[in-house]
Design a protein around this motif. Structure first.
Motif, PDB file in Angstrom:
ATOM      1  N   SER A 100     -10.197 -11.565  -3.643  1.00  0.00           N
ATOM      2  CA  SER A 100     -10.364 -10.240  -3.052  1.00  0.00           C
ATOM      3  C   SER A 100      -9.173  -9.338  -3.332  1.00  0.00           C
ATOM      4  O   SER A 100      -9.346  -8.178  -3.690  1.00  0.00           O
ATOM      5  CB  SER A 100     -10.604 -10.351  -1.553  1.00  0.00           C
ATOM      6  OG  SER A 100      -9.487 -10.911  -0.911  1.00  0.00           O
ATOM      7  N   PHE A 101      -7.962  -9.833  -3.177  1.00  0.00           N
ATOM      8  CA  PHE A 101      -6.786  -8.992  -3.386  1.00  0.00           C
ATOM      9  C   PHE A 101      -6.670  -8.566  -4.842  1.00  0.00           C
ATOM     10  O   PHE A 101      -6.451  -7.390  -5.136  1.00  0.00           O
ATOM     11  CB  PHE A 101      -5.515  -9.724  -2.941  1.00  0.00           C
ATOM     12  CG  PHE A 101      -4.296  -8.861  -3.008  1.00  0.00           C
ATOM     13  CD1 PHE A 101      -4.071  -7.906  -2.038  1.00  0.00           C
ATOM     14  CD2 PHE A 101      -3.389  -8.999  -4.045  1.00  0.00           C
ATOM     15  CE1 PHE A 101      -2.946  -7.088  -2.093  1.00  0.00           C
ATOM     16  CE2 PHE A 101      -2.269  -8.188  -4.112  1.00  0.00           C
ATOM     17  CZ  PHE A 101      -2.052  -7.238  -3.129  1.00  0.00           C
ATOM     18  N   GLU A 149      -9.069  -8.476  -7.108  1.00  0.00           N
ATOM     19  CA  GLU A 149     -10.188  -7.597  -7.447  1.00  0.00           C
ATOM     20  C   GLU A 149      -9.913  -6.180  -6.962  1.00  0.00           C
ATOM     21  O   GLU A 149     -10.176  -5.213  -7.677  1.00  0.00           O
ATOM     22  CB  GLU A 149     -11.490  -8.119  -6.851  1.00  0.00           C
ATOM     23  CG  GLU A 149     -12.063  -9.295  -7.600  1.00  0.00           C
ATOM     24  CD  GLU A 149     -13.338  -9.813  -6.967  1.00  0.00           C
ATOM     25  OE1 GLU A 149     -13.840  -9.196  -6.005  1.00  0.00           O
ATOM     26  OE2 GLU A 149     -13.835 -10.847  -7.443  1.00  0.00           O
ATOM     27  N   GLU A 150      -9.363  -6.055  -5.752  1.00  0.00           N
ATOM     28  CA  GLU A 150      -9.005  -4.735  -5.243  1.00  0.00           C
ATOM     29  C   GLU A 150      -7.949  -4.082  -6.125  1.00  0.00           C
ATOM     30  O   GLU A 150      -8.026  -2.899  -6.427  1.00  0.00           O
ATOM     31  CB  GLU A 150      -8.452  -4.837  -3.814  1.00  0.00           C
ATOM     32  CG  GLU A 150      -9.500  -4.930  -2.754  1.00  0.00           C
ATOM     33  CD  GLU A 150      -8.875  -4.903  -1.376  1.00  0.00           C
ATOM     34  OE1 GLU A 150      -7.903  -4.149  -1.164  1.00  0.00           O
ATOM     35  OE2 GLU A 150      -9.365  -5.639  -0.519  1.00  0.00           O
ATOM     36  N   ASN A 203       0.820  -1.215   0.000  1.00  0.00           N
ATOM     37  CA  ASN A 203       0.000   0.000   0.000  1.00  0.00           C
ATOM     38  C   ASN A 203       0.851   1.261   0.000  1.00  0.00           C
ATOM     39  O   ASN A 203       0.541   2.234  -0.694  1.00  0.00           O
ATOM     40  CB  ASN A 203      -0.952  -0.007   1.197  1.00  0.00           C
ATOM     41  CG  ASN A 203      -2.061  -1.020   1.025  1.00  0.00           C
ATOM     42  OD1 ASN A 203      -2.476  -1.322  -0.084  1.00  0.00           O
ATOM     43  ND2 ASN A 203      -2.540  -1.564   2.132  1.00  0.00           N
ATOM     44  N   THR A 253      -9.476  -2.977  -9.406  1.00  0.00           N
ATOM     45  CA  THR A 253     -10.287  -1.787  -9.166  1.00  0.00           C
ATOM     46  C   THR A 253      -9.402  -0.566  -9.027  1.00  0.00           C
ATOM     47  O   THR A 253      -9.697   0.500  -9.577  1.00  0.00           O
ATOM     48  CB  THR A 253     -11.150  -1.965  -7.896  1.00  0.00           C
ATOM     49  OG1 THR A 253     -11.979  -3.111  -8.078  1.00  0.00           O
ATOM     50  CG2 THR A 253     -12.000  -0.739  -7.634  1.00  0.00           C
ATOM     51  N   PHE A 254      -8.292  -0.719  -8.305  1.00  0.00           N
ATOM     52  CA  PHE A 254      -7.332   0.373  -8.158  1.00  0.00           C
ATOM     53  C   PHE A 254      -6.793   0.818  -9.516  1.00  0.00           C
ATOM     54  O   PHE A 254      -6.740   2.014  -9.812  1.00  0.00           O
ATOM     55  CB  PHE A 254      -6.183  -0.070  -7.249  1.00  0.00           C
ATOM     56  CG  PHE A 254      -4.992   0.815  -7.333  1.00  0.00           C
ATOM     57  CD1 PHE A 254      -4.996   2.047  -6.701  1.00  0.00           C
ATOM     58  CD2 PHE A 254      -3.867   0.423  -8.034  1.00  0.00           C
ATOM     59  CE1 PHE A 254      -3.889   2.876  -6.787  1.00  0.00           C
ATOM     60  CE2 PHE A 254      -2.771   1.239  -8.115  1.00  0.00           C
ATOM     61  CZ  PHE A 254      -2.782   2.470  -7.492  1.00  0.00           C
TER      62      PHE A 254
END
Length: 91
Positions: free
Chosen positions: A59-60, A62-63, A11, A66-67
């Protein structure tokens, strides 16, 4: 490195890459190097989670996708905002 620490590093590196990319451009060597470092962190995360049997790919990923989508929209937005001013009505 633990998964939590690795996710924090990802991040932070992602935020750094966005900041450099917005300031200096996406083709700047510094942005590219930062992107490569982010890639290494993401690969380490994938390997570590796969090895531990806790691969959270859906989930990771997809995140992350999306980012990338939102980053692309942010980068393209200035072009859309300038379109009305590109006409020749004042010439």
């Amino acid at each position: 490195m633990r998964i939590v620490e690795l996710e924090e590093a990802i991040n932070e590196k992602r935020a750094e890459m966005i900041e450099i990319g917005m300031e200096k451009g996406l083709s700047c060597e510094e942005t590219i190097v930062c992107s490569q470092e982010l890639d290494r962190l993401l690969n380490d995360h994938r390997r570590l989670t796969a090895r531990q049997g806790r691969f959270k790919s859906t989930s990771f990923h997809e995140e992350f996708l999306t980012f990338i989508f939102h980053l692309q929209r942010l980068i393209m937005r200035p072009n859309r905002l300038l379109l009305p001013y590109k006409s020749n009505r004042f010439s």
